[in-house]
Scaffold this active site. Sequence first.
Site, PDB file in Angstrom:
ATOM      1  CG  ASN A   1      -1.841   1.143   1.315  1.00 42.40           C
ATOM      2  OD1 ASN A   1      -1.808   2.035   0.458  1.00 42.40           O
ATOM      3  ND2 ASN A   1      -2.683   1.162   2.328  1.00 42.40           N
TER       4      ASN A   1
ATOM      5  CE  LYS B   1      -0.315   2.641   6.559  1.00 37.86           C
ATOM      6  NZ  LYS B   1      -1.718   2.972   6.512  1.00 37.86           N
TER       7      LYS B   1
ATOM      8  NE  ARG C   1      -6.156   1.487  -0.109  1.00 40.39           N
ATOM      9  CZ  ARG C   1      -6.204   2.599   0.599  1.00 40.39           C
ATOM     10  NH1 ARG C   1      -5.155   3.021   1.228  1.00 40.39           N
ATOM     11  NH2 ARG C   1      -7.311   3.293   0.671  1.00 40.39           N
TER      12      ARG C   1
ATOM     13  CG  HIS D   1     -13.081   3.520   3.097  1.00 40.00           C
ATOM     14  ND1 HIS D   1     -13.831   4.506   3.701  1.00 40.00           N
ATOM     15  CD2 HIS D   1     -11.788   3.809   3.361  1.00 40.00           C
ATOM     16  CE1 HIS D   1     -13.016   5.358   4.308  1.00 40.00           C
ATOM     17  NE2 HIS D   1     -11.766   4.955   4.107  1.00 40.00           N
TER      18      HIS D   1
ATOM     19  CG  HIS E   1     -14.153   1.996   6.647  1.00 42.56           C
ATOM     20  ND1 HIS E   1     -13.383   0.887   6.390  1.00 42.56           N
ATOM     21  CD2 HIS E   1     -13.280   2.993   6.925  1.00 42.56           C
ATOM     22  CE1 HIS E   1     -12.107   1.198   6.506  1.00 42.56           C
ATOM     23  NE2 HIS E   1     -12.016   2.477   6.818  1.00 42.56           N
ATOM     24  CG  LEU E   2     -17.966   4.586  11.531  1.00 46.08           C
ATOM     25  CD1 LEU E   2     -18.819   4.714  12.782  1.00 46.08           C
ATOM     26  CD2 LEU E   2     -18.419   5.563  10.458  1.00 46.08           C
TER      27      LEU E   2
ATOM     28  CG  ASN F   1      -7.963  10.246  10.424  1.00 53.53           C
ATOM     29  OD1 ASN F   1      -8.647  11.018  11.114  1.00 53.53           O
ATOM     30  ND2 ASN F   1      -6.864  10.612   9.830  1.00 53.53           N
ATOM     31  N   GLY F   2     -10.584   8.406   7.974  1.00 56.91           N
ATOM     32  CA  GLY F   2     -11.490   8.585   6.834  1.00 56.91           C
ATOM     33  C   GLY F   2     -12.700   7.715   7.125  1.00 56.91           C
TER      34      GLY F   2
ATOM     35  NE  ARG G   1     -10.134  12.890   3.342  1.00 56.15           N
ATOM     36  CZ  ARG G   1     -10.013  11.567   3.406  1.00 56.15           C
ATOM     37  NH1 ARG G   1     -11.090  10.817   3.609  1.00 56.15           N
ATOM     38  NH2 ARG G   1      -8.849  10.996   3.240  1.00 56.15           N
TER      39      ARG G   1
ATOM     40  NE  ARG H   1      -6.836   6.615  19.992  1.00 60.68           N
ATOM     41  CZ  ARG H   1      -5.964   5.904  19.292  1.00 60.68           C
ATOM     42  NH1 ARG H   1      -5.577   4.741  19.742  1.00 60.68           N
ATOM     43  NH2 ARG H   1      -5.477   6.336  18.155  1.00 60.68           N
TER      44      ARG H   1
ATOM     45  CD  GLU I   1     -11.898  -2.840  13.346  1.00 57.28           C
ATOM     46  OE1 GLU I   1     -10.905  -3.134  14.042  1.00 57.28           O
ATOM     47  OE2 GLU I   1     -11.863  -2.780  12.101  1.00 57.28           O
TER      48      GLU I   1
ATOM     49  CD  GLU J   1      -8.995  -1.132   4.038  1.00 56.48           C
ATOM     50  OE1 GLU J   1      -8.603  -0.699   5.142  1.00 56.48           O
ATOM     51  OE2 GLU J   1      -9.247  -0.407   3.075  1.00 56.48           O
TER      52      GLU J   1
HETATM   53  P1  AMP Z   1      -8.289   4.121  11.120  1.00 59.58           P
HETATM   54  O1  AMP Z   1      -8.288   5.246  10.139  1.00 59.58           O
HETATM   55  O2  AMP Z   1      -9.197   2.993  10.766  1.00 59.58           O
HETATM   56  O3  AMP Z   1      -6.901   3.661  11.496  1.00 59.58           O
HETATM   57  O4  AMP Z   1      -8.906   4.723  12.487  1.00 59.58           O
HETATM   58  C1  AMP Z   1      -8.284   5.762  13.176  1.00 59.58           C
HETATM   59  C2  AMP Z   1      -9.288   6.423  14.110  1.00 59.58           C
HETATM   60  O5  AMP Z   1      -9.812   5.438  15.024  1.00 59.58           O
HETATM   61  C3  AMP Z   1      -8.633   7.506  14.936  1.00 59.58           C
HETATM   62  O6  AMP Z   1      -9.379   8.701  14.907  1.00 59.58           O
HETATM   63  C4  AMP Z   1      -8.627   6.922  16.323  1.00 59.58           C
HETATM   64  O7  AMP Z   1      -8.807   7.890  17.276  1.00 59.58           O
HETATM   65  C5  AMP Z   1      -9.842   6.012  16.325  1.00 59.58           C
HETATM   66  N1  AMP Z   1      -9.683   5.025  17.398  1.00 59.58           N
HETATM   67  C6  AMP Z   1      -8.773   4.035  17.485  1.00 59.58           C
HETATM   68  N2  AMP Z   1      -8.911   3.371  18.662  1.00 59.58           N
HETATM   69  C7  AMP Z   1      -9.918   3.978  19.339  1.00 59.58           C
HETATM   70  C8  AMP Z   1     -10.531   3.795  20.620  1.00 59.58           C
HETATM   71  N3  AMP Z   1     -10.131   2.836  21.453  1.00 59.58           N
HETATM   72  N4  AMP Z   1     -11.553   4.611  20.965  1.00 59.58           N
HETATM   73  C9  AMP Z   1     -11.969   5.590  20.127  1.00 59.58           C
HETATM   74  N5  AMP Z   1     -11.419   5.825  18.944  1.00 59.58           N
HETATM   75  C10 AMP Z   1     -10.418   5.034  18.533  1.00 59.58           C
END
Ligand code: AMP
Length: 402
Positions: free
Chosen positions: A7, A14, A91, A180, A208-209, A211-212, A241, A286, A335, A385
């Site tokens: 990726n 990655k 990817r 995604h 799919h929640l 950063n994006g 965004r 977080r 998740e 992925e």
């Molecule tokens: P990703 O783009 O799928 O890697 O997700 C990143 C996002 O997931 C970031 O905004 C993190 O803050 C959030 N995240 C990861 N672990 C947690 C957690 N334990 N509680 C709340 N948000 C989380």
Amino acid sequence: MYILVINCGSSSLKFQLIDSESEQMIAKGICERIGIEGSRLIYQRPGYDKLVTDCSMEDHKKAIQMVIDTLTGTEAGVVRSLSQIGAVGHRIVHGGEKFSSATLIDQTVMDAISLCSELAPLHNPANLTGIRACRELMPETPMVAVFDTAFHQTMPEEAFLYGIPYSFYENNKIRRYGFHGTSHAYVSERAAQVMGEDITGLKLVVCHLGNGASVTAVKFGKSVDTSMGMTPLEGLIMGTRCGDMDAAIIRFIAQKEGQTLDEIMDILNKESGVLGLSGGLSSDFRDLEAAYKEGRPEGQRALKAFAYRTAKYIGAYTAAMNGVDGICFTAGLGENSPVIREMICGYLGYLGVSLDREQNEKRGKELIVSSEDSKVKVLVIPTNEELAIARETYRLVKEACL
Ligand code: AMP
């Protein structure tokens, strides 16, 4: 067969090595700051400490060479020679209308990916750099391109067209594509398995929640609508965004603040979303959850707006599919955050959604978090992925050998 999944970003790469038979990750890592001072490779194997190697990587070819040397090295290697890596899966962010599924890479495919670069100017050129570097270093190894957009090519016209002159679509392919896709496809398939149902009979909404963030309506195994558009800027409020917004605001900001189009686009991509809503507090959920729990207004308004927008999309996609059997949460936030799941599901009582609070607190594995009597199942499905890319790569390479 071992599959190397790549990726490639503009300054990072990655990778994961996956055994296609056991589907286990053999090793993974990231090359950071490629072409920038201070580049390094972070390398991990299950059961071993992380290895961090500072080394100069002036371009992606050098980074791939470092990855190969590490994977085949005597110190921390996992394969005896390069020939043990049977295929590489790349990817690719944007496949435009050209690619509705993964494909074996040849020069024609590379040219087509290059043509899609105007739709993803930051991503596709970087993805291509990774392909070229691998081709030079592993000329005999088959390679497969797996597109983020491909899964959404089943969207009907009424879902992918914007309400602008049709000639814009005809002449310049301005339409909604969605992203995604590898994650939405993987998660919807896993959700059907966890529910013990055939996906061809299910209506699922996948959230799919991360950063994006994006939501997809998956009807009978196919994407029929998704919240991201021609670019990943549309749809949900994300980490940085803005998501959906009145297009006229751009001109208004330009007039009020005297900013250029490029500057405004930068703000909408990098300084908006929950980061912007929280007054610059954080894009990391977080931090925002901590602020929310402390009753701080920055955290409260960011998370409330995020949950509200997501719930609105779930409602819209339930209408688009004329019903919903399962709502799936995935990616970093989906998740790991019981709070966000609860906030979103709090809007869905009218669908008969009811959460099992104890289940909802669990983490890290595939779970049904709705209560027994919930009319719609709510699931947490960790996305993978890389595994999805490895599966597609293996499938195509095996087919080509027959
Ligand atoms: P990703 O783009 O799928 O890697 O997700 C990143 C996002 O997931 C970031 O905004 C993190 O803050 C959030 N995240 C990861 N672990 C947690 C957690 N334990 N509680 C709340 N948000 C989380």
